[in-house]
Design a protein around this motif. Sequence first.
Motif, PDB file in Angstrom:
ATOM      1  N   ILE A   7     -23.335 -13.784 -20.308  1.00 37.38           N
ATOM      2  CA  ILE A   7     -22.460 -14.938 -20.062  1.00 37.38           C
ATOM      3  C   ILE A   7     -21.064 -14.408 -19.744  1.00 37.38           C
ATOM      4  N   LEU A   8     -20.557 -14.810 -18.607  1.00 35.57           N
ATOM      5  CA  LEU A   8     -19.193 -14.422 -18.226  1.00 35.57           C
ATOM      6  C   LEU A   8     -18.224 -15.407 -18.872  1.00 35.57           C
ATOM      7  N   ALA A   9     -17.514 -14.937 -19.858  1.00 35.27           N
ATOM      8  CA  ALA A   9     -16.628 -15.840 -20.607  1.00 35.27           C
ATOM      9  C   ALA A   9     -15.284 -15.158 -20.857  1.00 35.27           C
ATOM     10  N   GLY A  10     -14.745 -14.583 -19.792  1.00 34.33           N
ATOM     11  CA  GLY A  10     -13.473 -13.898 -19.943  1.00 34.33           C
ATOM     12  C   GLY A  10     -12.442 -14.367 -18.940  1.00 34.33           C
ATOM     13  N   GLY A  11     -12.647 -15.579 -18.421  1.00 33.68           N
ATOM     14  CA  GLY A  11     -11.708 -16.093 -17.412  1.00 33.68           C
ATOM     15  C   GLY A  11     -10.447 -16.669 -18.043  1.00 33.68           C
ATOM     16  N   GLN A  12      -9.500 -17.030 -17.191  1.00 33.62           N
ATOM     17  CA  GLN A  12      -8.199 -17.516 -17.669  1.00 33.62           C
ATOM     18  C   GLN A  12      -8.134 -19.030 -17.790  1.00 33.62           C
ATOM     19  N   SER A  13      -9.042 -19.736 -17.111  1.00 38.38           N
ATOM     20  CA  SER A  13      -9.045 -21.213 -17.134  1.00 38.38           C
ATOM     21  C   SER A  13      -7.682 -21.780 -16.736  1.00 38.38           C
ATOM     22  N   SER A  14      -7.005 -21.133 -15.805  1.00 36.22           N
ATOM     23  CA  SER A  14      -5.653 -21.603 -15.465  1.00 36.22           C
ATOM     24  C   SER A  14      -5.681 -22.965 -14.779  1.00 36.22           C
ATOM     25  N   ARG A  15      -6.731 -23.239 -13.994  1.00 35.82           N
ATOM     26  CA  ARG A  15      -6.808 -24.568 -13.361  1.00 35.82           C
ATOM     27  C   ARG A  15      -7.138 -25.644 -14.378  1.00 35.82           C
ATOM     28  N   PHE A  16      -7.917 -25.303 -15.377  1.00 33.44           N
ATOM     29  CA  PHE A  16      -8.311 -26.299 -16.387  1.00 33.44           C
ATOM     30  C   PHE A  16      -7.171 -26.564 -17.368  1.00 33.44           C
ATOM     31  N   HIS A  19      -8.850 -23.160 -22.557  1.00 29.18           N
ATOM     32  CA  HIS A  19     -10.064 -22.357 -22.362  1.00 29.18           C
ATOM     33  C   HIS A  19     -11.302 -23.238 -22.230  1.00 29.18           C
ATOM     34  N   LYS A  20     -11.776 -23.372 -20.986  1.00 26.87           N
ATOM     35  CA  LYS A  20     -12.797 -24.385 -20.683  1.00 26.87           C
ATOM     36  C   LYS A  20     -14.140 -24.075 -21.330  1.00 26.87           C
ATOM     37  N   MET A  21     -14.424 -22.804 -21.599  1.00 25.24           N
ATOM     38  CA  MET A  21     -15.761 -22.480 -22.165  1.00 25.24           C
ATOM     39  C   MET A  21     -15.977 -23.071 -23.543  1.00 25.24           C
ATOM     40  N   ILE A  48     -22.235 -11.473 -24.321  1.00 24.62           N
ATOM     41  CA  ILE A  48     -21.119 -12.316 -23.867  1.00 24.62           C
ATOM     42  C   ILE A  48     -19.981 -11.372 -23.475  1.00 24.62           C
ATOM     43  N   ALA A  49     -19.595 -11.475 -22.207  1.00 27.23           N
ATOM     44  CA  ALA A  49     -18.509 -10.635 -21.682  1.00 27.23           C
ATOM     45  C   ALA A  49     -17.213 -11.440 -21.753  1.00 27.23           C
ATOM     46  N   THR A  50     -16.282 -10.934 -22.562  1.00 29.90           N
ATOM     47  CA  THR A  50     -15.031 -11.666 -22.758  1.00 29.90           C
ATOM     48  C   THR A  50     -13.902 -10.655 -22.978  1.00 29.90           C
ATOM     49  N   ILE A  68     -16.224  -6.463 -24.676  1.00 27.41           N
ATOM     50  CA  ILE A  68     -14.796  -6.801 -24.704  1.00 27.41           C
ATOM     51  C   ILE A  68     -14.141  -5.979 -23.595  1.00 27.41           C
ATOM     52  N   GLU A  69     -13.735  -6.681 -22.546  1.00 27.77           N
ATOM     53  CA  GLU A  69     -13.260  -5.973 -21.348  1.00 27.77           C
ATOM     54  C   GLU A  69     -11.844  -5.445 -21.526  1.00 27.77           C
ATOM     55  N   THR A  70     -11.659  -4.208 -21.097  1.00 22.12           N
ATOM     56  CA  THR A  70     -10.309  -3.649 -21.035  1.00 22.12           C
ATOM     57  C   THR A  70     -10.129  -2.977 -19.685  1.00 22.12           C
ATOM     58  N   GLN A  74      -9.916  -9.118 -15.115  1.00 26.37           N
ATOM     59  CA  GLN A  74     -10.087  -8.391 -13.847  1.00 26.37           C
ATOM     60  C   GLN A  74     -11.127  -9.054 -12.959  1.00 26.37           C
ATOM     61  N   GLY A  75     -11.733 -10.129 -13.451  1.00 25.86           N
ATOM     62  CA  GLY A  75     -12.689 -10.878 -12.636  1.00 25.86           C
ATOM     63  C   GLY A  75     -14.135 -10.451 -12.845  1.00 25.86           C
ATOM     64  N   PRO A  76     -15.077 -11.261 -12.317  1.00 24.97           N
ATOM     65  CA  PRO A  76     -16.508 -11.027 -12.534  1.00 24.97           C
ATOM     66  C   PRO A  76     -17.026  -9.688 -12.008  1.00 24.97           C
ATOM     67  N   ALA A  97     -22.064 -17.829 -15.399  1.00 22.82           N
ATOM     68  CA  ALA A  97     -20.715 -18.240 -15.795  1.00 22.82           C
ATOM     69  C   ALA A  97     -20.796 -19.118 -17.048  1.00 22.82           C
ATOM     70  N   SER A  98     -19.651 -19.279 -17.690  1.00 20.81           N
ATOM     71  CA  SER A  98     -19.612 -20.077 -18.931  1.00 20.81           C
ATOM     72  C   SER A  98     -19.081 -21.475 -18.690  1.00 20.81           C
ATOM     73  N   ASP A  99     -19.076 -21.887 -17.421  1.00 20.68           N
ATOM     74  CA  ASP A  99     -18.493 -23.204 -17.106  1.00 20.68           C
ATOM     75  C   ASP A  99     -19.474 -24.088 -16.319  1.00 20.68           C
TER      76      ASP A  99
HETATM   77  N1  LIG Z   1     -16.044 -11.722 -18.460  1.00 15.24           N
HETATM   78  C1  LIG Z   1     -15.247 -12.242 -17.543  1.00 15.24           C
HETATM   79  N2  LIG Z   1     -15.502 -13.467 -17.081  1.00 15.24           N
HETATM   80  C2  LIG Z   1     -14.660 -13.956 -16.143  1.00 15.24           C
HETATM   81  C3  LIG Z   1     -13.550 -13.257 -15.661  1.00 15.24           C
HETATM   82  N3  LIG Z   1     -12.914 -14.021 -14.737  1.00 15.24           N
HETATM   83  C4  LIG Z   1     -13.618 -15.152 -14.659  1.00 15.24           C
HETATM   84  N4  LIG Z   1     -14.674 -15.121 -15.505  1.00 15.24           N
HETATM   85  C5  LIG Z   1     -15.675 -16.155 -15.733  1.00 15.24           C
HETATM   86  O1  LIG Z   1     -16.253 -16.467 -14.483  1.00 15.24           O
HETATM   87  C6  LIG Z   1     -16.502 -17.855 -14.388  1.00 15.24           C
HETATM   88  C7  LIG Z   1     -15.783 -18.433 -13.183  1.00 15.24           C
HETATM   89  O2  LIG Z   1     -14.416 -18.204 -13.365  1.00 15.24           O
HETATM   90  P1  LIG Z   1     -13.319 -19.003 -12.539  1.00 15.24           P
HETATM   91  O3  LIG Z   1     -13.392 -20.445 -12.858  1.00 15.24           O
HETATM   92  O4  LIG Z   1     -13.425 -18.635 -11.102  1.00 15.24           O
HETATM   93  O5  LIG Z   1     -11.993 -18.350 -13.088  1.00 15.24           O
HETATM   94  P2  LIG Z   1     -11.227 -18.649 -14.428  1.00 15.24           P
HETATM   95  O6  LIG Z   1     -10.296 -17.491 -14.646  1.00 15.24           O
HETATM   96  O7  LIG Z   1     -12.154 -18.974 -15.557  1.00 15.24           O
HETATM   97  O8  LIG Z   1     -10.413 -19.967 -14.116  1.00 15.24           O
HETATM   98  P3  LIG Z   1      -9.098 -20.110 -13.167  1.00 15.24           P
HETATM   99  O9  LIG Z   1      -7.976 -19.390 -13.878  1.00 15.24           O
HETATM  100  O10 LIG Z   1      -8.875 -21.584 -13.098  1.00 15.24           O
HETATM  101  O11 LIG Z   1      -9.451 -19.492 -11.837  1.00 15.24           O
HETATM  102  C8  LIG Z   1     -16.048 -18.455 -15.713  1.00 15.24           C
HETATM  103  O12 LIG Z   1     -17.170 -18.556 -16.547  1.00 15.24           O
HETATM  104  C9  LIG Z   1     -15.075 -17.428 -16.248  1.00 15.24           C
HETATM  105  O13 LIG Z   1     -14.989 -17.418 -17.670  1.00 15.24           O
HETATM  106  C10 LIG Z   1     -13.302 -11.962 -16.189  1.00 15.24           C
HETATM  107  O14 LIG Z   1     -12.330 -11.266 -15.852  1.00 15.24           O
HETATM  108  N5  LIG Z   1     -14.174 -11.500 -17.121  1.00 15.24           N
END
Ligand SMILES: Nc1nc2c(ncn2[C@@H]2O[C@H](COP(=O)(O)OP(=O)(O)OP(=O)(O)O)[C@@H](O)[C@H]2O)c(=O)[nH]1
Length: 191
Positions: A7-16, A19-21, A48-50, A68-70, A74-76, A97-99
């Motif tokens: 599960i990709l759960a390390g995003g920033q949720s800046s648009r939401f 933390h949307k997850m 769970i990648a966070t 735990i990403e370091t 940095q994105g998916p 994804a976790s959303d």
């Molecule tokens: N593990 C991990 N998951 C990520 C990362 N960036 C995004 N994701 C996950 O990928 C999925 C899609 O992410 P996006 O909605 O595109 O990006 P976001 O950062 O969550 O949200 P925005 O800041 O609004 O773009 C979500 O489940 C995020 O949690 C990351 O750097 N690491």
Amino acid sequence: MIIAGVILAGGQSSRFGRHKMFEVFQGLPLYHHSLNALRQNNLCPIIIATNDALFPSFPPHSDVTWLIETPSHQGPLFALHQLFIENPDIEWFFVIASDMPYMSADFVKLLLQKIDSCYDAVIPQQSARIQPLAALYRRSALATTTKLVANNHRSMKALLAEIRVHYVDFSVNDNVFTNINYETDWPKGDK
Ligand SMILES: Nc1nc2c(ncn2[C@@H]2O[C@H](COP(=O)(O)OP(=O)(O)OP(=O)(O)O)[C@@H](O)[C@H]2O)c(=O)[nH]1
């Protein structure tokens, strides 16, 4: 052959805006819908990648291991690369994804049936739109993720352009790929 569920759960949720997850959808935190879809297919391990800022917000899960990403955020593609590096015994990674509120065990089961060792990834598409964040990746893509990360490329599409991809059509009118970016994306009446 080991197939991990991720599960990709390390995003920033800046648009939401938060933390949307962890938002509750139909009685469960949003990421749980992806977790259950993987669990119901008996994938093991489940990862769970966070990142270290988000990790304390998750409840304990006895069947989950954590990446735990370091550095964080940095994105998916970078997350996938770290998964390859840190799990040398795992051949395939089912990444979700976790959303995705309607993620389902049926979808996971169907895509698992498409695994084929001639390919480095199995990617669903619906109405010509590809879904790289609900897809299977094989560790044979490691050389390409290594090159892209070293060159500071962070795009999943750049990865898919360079590896052998099996695209699988999911043309049924299904909401399994719906994802939440903004507060206004919640399906009306369903939350
Ligand atoms: N593990 C991990 N998951 C990520 C990362 N960036 C995004 N994701 C996950 O990928 C999925 C899609 O992410 P996006 O909605 O595109 O990006 P976001 O950062 O969550 O949200 P925005 O800041 O609004 O773009 C979500 O489940 C995020 O949690 C990351 O750097 N690491």
